[in-house]
Design a protein around this motif. Structure first.
Motif, short mmCIF file in Angstrom:
data_model
loop_
_atom_site.label_atom_id
_atom_site.label_comp_id
_atom_site.label_asym_id
_atom_site.label_seq_id
_atom_site.Cartn_x
_atom_site.Cartn_y
_atom_site.Cartn_z
N ASP A 39 0.83 -1.21 0.00
CA ASP A 39 0.00 0.00 0.00
C ASP A 39 0.86 1.26 0.00
N ALA A 40 2.02 1.18 0.66
CA ALA A 40 2.90 2.34 0.79
C ALA A 40 4.34 1.88 0.81
N SER A 41 5.25 2.78 0.43
CA SER A 41 6.67 2.45 0.38
C SER A 41 7.48 3.50 1.13
N VAL A 42 8.52 3.02 1.81
CA VAL A 42 9.50 3.90 2.47
C VAL A 42 10.81 3.72 1.73
N LEU A 43 11.32 4.82 1.14
CA LEU A 43 12.53 4.77 0.34
C LEU A 43 13.61 5.62 0.98
N LEU A 44 14.86 5.29 0.71
CA LEU A 44 15.99 6.14 1.06
C LEU A 44 16.39 6.92 -0.17
N GLY A 45 16.57 8.22 -0.03
CA GLY A 45 16.95 9.04 -1.17
C GLY A 45 17.15 10.48 -0.77
N GLU A 46 17.45 11.31 -1.75
CA GLU A 46 17.66 12.72 -1.49
C GLU A 46 16.32 13.44 -1.37
N VAL A 47 16.24 14.27 -0.34
CA VAL A 47 15.04 15.10 -0.10
C VAL A 47 15.51 16.55 -0.05
N PRO A 48 14.89 17.44 -0.83
CA PRO A 48 15.38 18.82 -0.88
C PRO A 48 15.24 19.54 0.46
N ASP A 49 16.16 20.47 0.68
CA ASP A 49 16.04 21.35 1.85
C ASP A 49 14.84 22.26 1.70
N ILE A 50 14.27 22.66 2.83
CA ILE A 50 13.22 23.66 2.82
C ILE A 50 13.90 25.03 2.81
N PRO A 51 13.68 25.86 1.77
CA PRO A 51 14.39 27.13 1.67
C PRO A 51 14.14 28.02 2.89
N ASP A 52 15.22 28.69 3.33
CA ASP A 52 15.14 29.68 4.40
C ASP A 52 14.67 29.11 5.73
N SER A 53 14.79 27.81 5.92
CA SER A 53 14.35 27.23 7.19
C SER A 53 15.41 27.42 8.26
N ASP A 54 14.97 27.48 9.50
CA ASP A 54 15.86 27.60 10.65
C ASP A 54 16.39 26.20 10.97
N PRO A 55 17.70 25.98 10.92
CA PRO A 55 18.23 24.62 11.14
C PRO A 55 17.96 24.08 12.53
N ALA A 56 17.54 24.94 13.46
CA ALA A 56 17.25 24.47 14.82
C ALA A 56 15.78 24.11 15.01
N GLN A 57 14.93 24.35 14.00
CA GLN A 57 13.50 24.12 14.13
C GLN A 57 13.01 23.11 13.10
N SER A 58 11.98 22.34 13.49
CA SER A 58 11.33 21.46 12.53
C SER A 58 10.46 22.31 11.60
N TYR A 59 10.45 21.95 10.33
CA TYR A 59 9.71 22.73 9.35
C TYR A 59 8.89 21.82 8.46
N VAL A 60 7.74 22.33 8.05
CA VAL A 60 6.88 21.65 7.10
C VAL A 60 6.63 22.59 5.94
N GLN A 61 6.69 22.04 4.72
CA GLN A 61 6.37 22.83 3.54
C GLN A 61 5.59 21.95 2.57
N PHE A 62 4.59 22.57 1.94
CA PHE A 62 3.80 21.87 0.92
C PHE A 62 4.32 22.26 -0.45
N THR A 63 4.62 21.25 -1.27
CA THR A 63 5.12 21.48 -2.62
C THR A 63 4.33 20.62 -3.58
N ASP A 64 4.58 20.80 -4.87
CA ASP A 64 3.92 19.96 -5.87
C ASP A 64 4.31 18.49 -5.70
N ALA A 65 5.49 18.26 -5.14
CA ALA A 65 5.95 16.88 -4.96
C ALA A 65 5.34 16.21 -3.73
N GLY A 66 4.79 17.01 -2.81
CA GLY A 66 4.21 16.46 -1.60
C GLY A 66 4.57 17.29 -0.39
N LEU A 67 4.46 16.71 0.78
CA LEU A 67 4.78 17.41 2.02
C LEU A 67 6.24 17.16 2.38
#
Length: 313
Positions: free
Chosen positions: A31-59
Motif C-alpha cells: 500500500d505504501a513504500s518507504v525509500l531512502l533518497g535525497e530530499v530537498p532542503d526547505i528554503p530559508d528554514s531555521d536549522p534548529a527548528q522542525s519545518y513543514v512545507q507543501f510542494t507539488d511533490a508532496g509534504l
C-alpha cells in the motif's frame, strides 16, 4: 525491501522498522513504500527548528539532526537521514509525523489517541499532553485488553457506521512514574526489557497488541480531564456538536491538512465519526491508586453500549 503491517497498511521499506510486524510481500504490491533518497532542503528554514512545507511533490518535513522526509501521494515516503542520525530517532519521526502526513493524504483519520480492544471493539483515550492517554491505554492492557495504539490511532471512515481503527505496534511510551506504578501488572521481565528513552523522560514498554489487522469498530472516545486529588472519577456525556470539536481537536497532525477541499474532507470525516462514536468526558485525578476505579467506569460504559455498539467490522 522488507515488508511490514502498520495501522491497516502493508508497507514496503528500505529501512529496517524493528517496531513493526514483518509480513510476506503481498502479491498485489504494498500500500505504501518507504525509500531512502535525497530530499530537498526547505528554503530559508531555521536549522534548529522542525519545518513543514507543501510542494507539488508532496509534504516536506525537516527534523533537525534527524532526517528530511518527503511524503507523496499517500503512497511514498522518501527519507534522507541527516549526518549520523540515530536510526531510532529516524524511525520515531517516520512512524509518527511522516506517516501522519501519509494517512491524511490517503483520506484516513489519524487520531492522537491511545486505544485498546474490548470485546472486538476499539475505544480511544484523547486529551492534552500529560492527561494520561498512554497511561490509560497501558493500564487497560494490564487488565487483559489488547493495545490498539499508544499515540496515533488510525481510523478509516465508513458511511453510516463507526470508523475502523487499526492496530499500530506493541509498544507504549510511558512516563517513568507511570512505569513504576503500572510495571508490577506487566511483570518484572517486561519492565526489565523496557527501553529507556532519556531524551523523552520515558520508557518504551512492550505491550500485547490486538491481532485485528482488518480493523475494529471504534465505538467510544474518552476525552481525559485531570481533576484535583480527592475528586471521584466520573463520566460525562458529550453532545454531538462538542463531540465533533473533540475529534477535530484531537486529529493527529491536523495542520498537515492543506487546502479548502482537504479541510472540508477532514471536517466531513470527523462529522461522520461523531455521529457513530460515543464521546465521553472522563474526569480523573492523577493518582495511580484510582486507576482501577477509572478502568471500571470505562468497562461499565462499554458494556452499556452493548449491542448498539457492536457492529460488523
Amino acid at each position: 525491501m522488507r515488508h511490514y503491517h502498520f495501522s491497516g497498511l502493508t508497507v514496503a521499506s528500505a529501512l529496517d522498522l524493528s517496531e513493526l510486524a514483518s509480513v510476506p510481500a503481498p502479491p498485489g504490491g504494498a500500500d505504501a513504500s518507504v525509500l531512502l533518497g535525497e530530499v530537498p532542503d526547505i528554503p530559508d528554514s531555521d536549522p534548529a527548528q522542525s519545518y513543514v512545507q507543501f510542494t507539488d511533490a508532496g509534504l516536506l518535513l525537516t527534523v533537525p539532526d534527524v532526517a528530511r522526509f518527503l511524503v507523496s501521494g499517500g503512497r511514498t515516503i522518501t527519507v534522507q537521514p541527516i549526518g549520523r542520525a540515530d536510526p531510532a530517532a529516524v524511525r520515531l519521526y517516520l512512524l509518527g509525523s511522516a506517516f501522519g502526513a501519509l494517512y491524511h493524504q490517503r483520506g484516513l483519520l489519524p487520531l492522537h489517541a491511545g486505544s485498546v480492544e474490548i470485546d472486538g471493539m476499539a475505544i480511544g483515550f484523547v486529551g492534552e499532553s500529560g492527561a494520561g492517554k498512554t497511561t490509560m491505554s497501558a493500564w487497560m492492557a494490564a487488565r487483559g485488553y489488547r493495545l490498539v495504539s499508544d499515540d496515533v490511532c488510525v481510523t478509516r471512515p465508513r458511511p453510516g457506521r463507526p470508523p475502523l481503527a487499526f492496530p499500530a505496534y506493541p509498544r507504549a511510551k510511558l512516563c517513568l512514574d507511570a512505569l513504576a506504578a503500572l510495571g508490577p501488572a506487566f511483570g518484572e521481565e517486561a519492565v526489565a526489557a523496557a527501553e529507556l528513552l532519556p531524551e523523552m523522560d520515558k520508557a518504551d514498554l512492550r505491550v500485547p497488541l490486538s491481532a485485528a489487522r482488518d480493523g475494529l469498530p471504534l465505538v467510544a472516545i474518552y476525552a481525559l480531564e485531570v481533576a484535583p486529588d480527592g475528586t471521584a472519577p466520573r463520566l460525562e456525556p458529550v453532545p454531538p456538536a462538542e463531540a465533533l470539536r473533540v475529534l477535530l481537536a484531537n486529529t493527529y497532525r491536523g495542520h498537515f491538512v492543506r487546502g479548502a477541499a482537504e479541510q472540508a474532507r477532514r471536517f466531513a470525516v470527523c462529522g461522520e465519526a461523531a455521529r457513530h462514536v460515543a464521546v465521553r468526558r472522563l474526569v480523573r485525578p492523577k493518582s495511580f491508586d484510582l486507576l482501577p476505579a477509572v478502568a471500571e467506569l470505562v468497562e461499565r460504559d462499554v458494556a452499556r453500549l452493548g449491542a448498539t455498539a457492536t457492529v460488523d467490522a
